[in-house]
Write a protein that holds these residues in place. Structure first.
Motif: not given
Lengths: 112, 117
Positions: A1-14
């Motif tokens: 089946g389909e496998n979806v990966e996502q990055h980053p898990s956390t992100l902080s921006v101004q």
């Protein structure tokens, strides 16, 4: 089946900076890629989507790009605002069954 | 338009009891609805695809006898968690596709938080 990966898990921006979230998928038959925004305790809300016959789509401060050959797609948010803070999920889907397979999510924090 | 509701929004039950969760499309017809499970700070895990008038299709690893799904009409799908145990505690979310719009977009319900004591 389909496998979806996502990055980053956390992100902080101004505030005012851009944010980029990347996803990869495994099933070459996937042809629909939505992005959802989920605030704490609330339902996921569709913010933008793209089909496999299009390489890029833009809606005001939000854009999505798709590279079918490399099987990856990205969400771009420009001029970020504190109200953009939420968890963002990418997903991939095929015509058959139309199930969505979600990435693991990115918690975005926009610092005022 | 394209509003999906869920009932109840939260439920607390004793271990061993069964809990039914309803998912309704309020202003459109949905031949297909989807049930997801979401743990805190984690992604949405697809549990099953609910097809109106036919048996649901379950994802690998999801016990069909544990999570009973019924999609009796174009606007209602139900998920029954049978003999619930504490490990079944989770946030359950449904989604639906609008068959009239000829689009792949899924509209999500507000979710049901289940706590099993």
């Amino acid at each position: 089946g389909e496998n979806v990966e996502q990055h980053p898990s956390t992100l902080s921006v101004q505030e005012g900076d851009s944010a980029v979230i990347k996803c990869t998928y495994s099933d070459s038959a996937s042809n629909y890629f939505p992005w959802y925004k989920q605030e704490l305790g609330k339902r996921p809300q569709l913010i933008i989507d793209i089909r496999s016959n299009v390489g890029e789509k833009k809606d005001q401060r939000i854009a999505v790009t798709l590279n079918k050959t490399a099987k990856h797609f990205s969400l771009h948010i420009t001029e970020t605002q504190p109200e953009d803070s939420a968890v963002y999920f990418c997903a991939a889907s095929t015509n058959t069954g139309n199930q969505f397979y979600f990435g693991t999510g990115t918690s975005l924090t926009v610092i005022p | 338009g394209a509003v999906v509701s869920q009932h109840p929004s939260w439920v607390i039950c004793k271990s061993g009891t069964s809990v039914k969760i309803e998912c309704r499309s309020l202003d459109f017809q949905a031949t297909t609805m989807f049930w997801y499970r979401q743990f805190p700070k984690q992604s949405l895990m697809l549990m099953a695809t609910s097809n109106e008038g036919s048996k649901a299709t379950y994802e690998q690893g999801v016990e069909k006898d544990k999570f009973l799904i019924n999609h009796a009409s174009l606007t209602l799908s139900t998920l029954t968690v049978t003999s619930a145990h504490p490990e079944d505690s989770s946030f359950y979310i449904c989604s639906a596709r609008d068959i009239q719009l000829y689009t792949d977009t899924q509209y999500f319900g507000p979710g049901t938080r289940l706590t099993v004591l």
